[in-house]
Design a protein around this motif. Structure first.
Motif, PDB file in Angstrom:
ATOM      1  N   MET A 140       0.839  -1.182   0.000  1.00  0.00           N
ATOM      2  CA  MET A 140       0.000   0.000   0.000  1.00  0.00           C
ATOM      3  C   MET A 140       0.879   1.238   0.000  1.00  0.00           C
ATOM      4  N   MET A 141       0.518   2.211  -0.786  1.00  0.00           N
ATOM      5  CA  MET A 141       1.294   3.440  -0.875  1.00  0.00           C
ATOM      6  C   MET A 141       0.479   4.599  -0.337  1.00  0.00           C
ATOM      7  N   ILE A 142       1.102   5.444   0.456  1.00  0.00           N
ATOM      8  CA  ILE A 142       0.434   6.634   0.960  1.00  0.00           C
ATOM      9  C   ILE A 142       1.299   7.837   0.620  1.00  0.00           C
ATOM     10  N   PRO A 143       1.096   8.465  -0.543  1.00  0.00           N
ATOM     11  CA  PRO A 143       1.886   9.643  -0.885  1.00  0.00           C
ATOM     12  C   PRO A 143       1.445  10.847  -0.059  1.00  0.00           C
ATOM     13  N   PHE A 144       2.367  11.474   0.664  1.00  0.00           N
ATOM     14  CA  PHE A 144       2.063  12.700   1.380  1.00  0.00           C
ATOM     15  C   PHE A 144       2.345  13.859   0.433  1.00  0.00           C
ATOM     16  N   ARG A 145       1.316  14.611   0.077  1.00  0.00           N
ATOM     17  CA  ARG A 145       1.449  15.631  -0.949  1.00  0.00           C
ATOM     18  C   ARG A 145       2.154  16.869  -0.424  1.00  0.00           C
ATOM     19  N   THR A 146       3.005  17.467  -1.285  1.00  0.00           N
ATOM     20  CA  THR A 146       3.682  18.702  -0.922  1.00  0.00           C
ATOM     21  C   THR A 146       3.259  19.859  -1.809  1.00  0.00           C
ATOM     22  N   ALA A 147       2.503  19.621  -2.847  1.00  0.00           N
ATOM     23  CA  ALA A 147       2.089  20.683  -3.757  1.00  0.00           C
ATOM     24  C   ALA A 147       0.852  21.392  -3.224  1.00  0.00           C
ATOM     25  N   HIS A 148       0.556  22.561  -3.805  1.00  0.00           N
ATOM     26  CA  HIS A 148      -0.621  23.308  -3.378  1.00  0.00           C
ATOM     27  C   HIS A 148      -1.908  22.622  -3.818  1.00  0.00           C
ATOM     28  N   ALA A 149      -1.924  22.040  -5.005  1.00  0.00           N
ATOM     29  CA  ALA A 149      -3.136  21.418  -5.520  1.00  0.00           C
ATOM     30  C   ALA A 149      -2.758  20.380  -6.557  1.00  0.00           C
ATOM     31  N   LEU A 150      -3.695  19.511  -6.865  1.00  0.00           N
ATOM     32  CA  LEU A 150      -3.462  18.514  -7.891  1.00  0.00           C
ATOM     33  C   LEU A 150      -3.471  19.155  -9.273  1.00  0.00           C
ATOM     34  N   LEU A 151      -2.723  18.580 -10.182  1.00  0.00           N
ATOM     35  CA  LEU A 151      -2.617  19.111 -11.535  1.00  0.00           C
ATOM     36  C   LEU A 151      -3.786  18.643 -12.384  1.00  0.00           C
ATOM     37  N   LEU A 152      -4.497  19.582 -12.989  1.00  0.00           N
ATOM     38  CA  LEU A 152      -5.596  19.253 -13.898  1.00  0.00           C
ATOM     39  C   LEU A 152      -5.001  18.910 -15.256  1.00  0.00           C
ATOM     40  N   LEU A 153      -5.104  17.639 -15.649  1.00  0.00           N
ATOM     41  CA  LEU A 153      -4.461  17.183 -16.868  1.00  0.00           C
ATOM     42  C   LEU A 153      -5.361  17.273 -18.091  1.00  0.00           C
ATOM     43  N   LEU A 154      -6.669  17.126 -17.906  1.00  0.00           N
ATOM     44  CA  LEU A 154      -7.585  17.104 -19.037  1.00  0.00           C
ATOM     45  C   LEU A 154      -8.684  18.127 -18.838  1.00  0.00           C
ATOM     46  N   GLY A 155      -9.288  18.563 -19.929  1.00  0.00           N
ATOM     47  CA  GLY A 155     -10.393  19.503 -19.848  1.00  0.00           C
ATOM     48  C   GLY A 155     -11.637  18.856 -19.282  1.00  0.00           C
ATOM     49  N   SER A 156     -12.602  19.683 -18.896  1.00  0.00           N
ATOM     50  CA  SER A 156     -13.793  19.169 -18.231  1.00  0.00           C
ATOM     51  C   SER A 156     -14.617  18.263 -19.135  1.00  0.00           C
ATOM     52  N   ALA A 157     -14.668  18.528 -20.419  1.00  0.00           N
ATOM     53  CA  ALA A 157     -15.460  17.687 -21.316  1.00  0.00           C
ATOM     54  C   ALA A 157     -14.902  16.275 -21.357  1.00  0.00           C
ATOM     55  N   THR A 158     -13.567  16.155 -21.406  1.00  0.00           N
ATOM     56  CA  THR A 158     -12.945  14.840 -21.399  1.00  0.00           C
ATOM     57  C   THR A 158     -13.163  14.148 -20.070  1.00  0.00           C
ATOM     58  N   ALA A 218      -3.846  22.203  -0.360  1.00  0.00           N
ATOM     59  CA  ALA A 218      -2.735  21.908   0.537  1.00  0.00           C
ATOM     60  C   ALA A 218      -1.643  22.956   0.381  1.00  0.00           C
ATOM     61  N   PHE A 219      -0.963  23.283   1.493  1.00  0.00           N
ATOM     62  CA  PHE A 219       0.158  24.206   1.368  1.00  0.00           C
ATOM     63  C   PHE A 219       1.425  23.445   1.002  1.00  0.00           C
ATOM     64  N   ASN A 220       2.435  24.201   0.609  1.00  0.00           N
ATOM     65  CA  ASN A 220       3.713  23.634   0.201  1.00  0.00           C
ATOM     66  C   ASN A 220       4.723  23.860   1.317  1.00  0.00           C
ATOM     67  N   VAL A 221       5.322  22.793   1.833  1.00  0.00           N
ATOM     68  CA  VAL A 221       6.264  22.925   2.942  1.00  0.00           C
ATOM     69  C   VAL A 221       7.685  23.212   2.470  1.00  0.00           C
ATOM     70  N   LEU A 222       7.899  23.327   1.167  1.00  0.00           N
ATOM     71  CA  LEU A 222       9.233  23.616   0.649  1.00  0.00           C
ATOM     72  C   LEU A 222       9.525  25.109   0.739  1.00  0.00           C
ATOM     73  N   SER A 223      10.765  25.440   1.085  1.00  0.00           N
ATOM     74  CA  SER A 223      11.167  26.839   1.159  1.00  0.00           C
ATOM     75  C   SER A 223      11.272  27.434  -0.239  1.00  0.00           C
ATOM     76  N   LYS A 224      10.848  28.679  -0.372  1.00  0.00           N
ATOM     77  CA  LYS A 224      10.965  29.387  -1.646  1.00  0.00           C
ATOM     78  C   LYS A 224      12.306  30.103  -1.775  1.00  0.00           C
ATOM     79  N   THR A 225      13.062  30.157  -0.690  1.00  0.00           N
ATOM     80  CA  THR A 225      14.306  30.928  -0.695  1.00  0.00           C
ATOM     81  C   THR A 225      15.548  30.079  -0.457  1.00  0.00           C
TER      82      THR A 225
END
Length: 205
Positions: free
Chosen positions: A1-19, A143-150
């Motif tokens: 079982m895999m449990i990815p802990f997300r670090t990005a702000h949001a999931l990437l929308l790959l396809l348009g809504s019609a698809t 989700a917030f991003n825990v990576l430093s921007k600086t």
């Protein structure tokens, strides 16, 4: 079982809504009947006898309910609820992102994996108040991003020992196979973890 802990702000929308609407897997309302069984690979499979994760429980809440991605194999549901119990012991509230769709299968956007009911996204934000200002489906919170921007490290205004404790709690569950995190998070864990470090083997960048 895999449990990815997300670090990005949001999931990437790959396809348009019609698809997305044309994806037959996403239009299924409920699980396939029968004994629970993960079929195929996480990126090319499906799920029989899925169980629904309650959208709120001890120590956790499910986010983005409009996606209908809170189904999984019973072992995954048990693992998530156990992590919620750990979060409730003074760590905060665990915010759960995508698990799988009612019958698994390919999602119209966001993931190639999560098809067999054994993957879950767990946000790093443990704030008890994060979801309180959300709309009915909790779709307006990211989700917030825990990576430093600086720097090449983490943002220590956001990252703290509670995150390490949650990762350790997940990694020490026998049913959890691996946890995917950003490489900087793995570096931080390798730098700061004291005592038993065996659980770090399951944490992968």
């Amino acid at each position: 079982m895999m449990i990815p802990f997300r670090t990005a702000h949001a999931l990437l929308l790959l396809l348009g809504s019609a698809t997305a609407l044309a994806n037959p897997w996403a239009q299924v309302d409920g699980p396939a009947p029968g004994p629970s069984r993960a079929i195929g690979d996480t990126s090319a499979g499906c799920l029989l006898g899925a169980r629904q994760l309650p959208t709120e429980g001890n120590g956790y809440v499910v986010m983005h309910l409009e996606r209908n991605r809170y189904y999984g194999h019973p072992s995954l549901i048990s693992s998530i609820r156990a992590l919620g119990d750990r979060a409730a012991q003074g760590l905060g509230v665990m915010h759960v992102g995508d698990l799988g769709m009612p019958r698994g299968g390919p999602m119209p956007f966001g993931h190639r994996s999560h098809q067999t009911g054994i993957d879950a996204d767990v946000w790093f934000d443990l704030s008890p108040s994060l979801h309180l200002g959300a709309n009915r489906t909790r779709s307006n919170v990211s989700a917030f991003n825990v990576l430093s921007k600086t720097s090449d490290g983490l943002d220590y205004r956001l990252w703290n020992n509670s995150h390490e404790q949650m990762l350790k709690a997940a990694a020490t569950q026998p049913s959890v196979d691996r946890i995917f995190v950003n490489a900087r998070i793995k570096q931080e864990l390798c730098r700061t973890t004291r005592g038993d470090r065996s659980w770090l083997r399951k944490v992968r960048p």
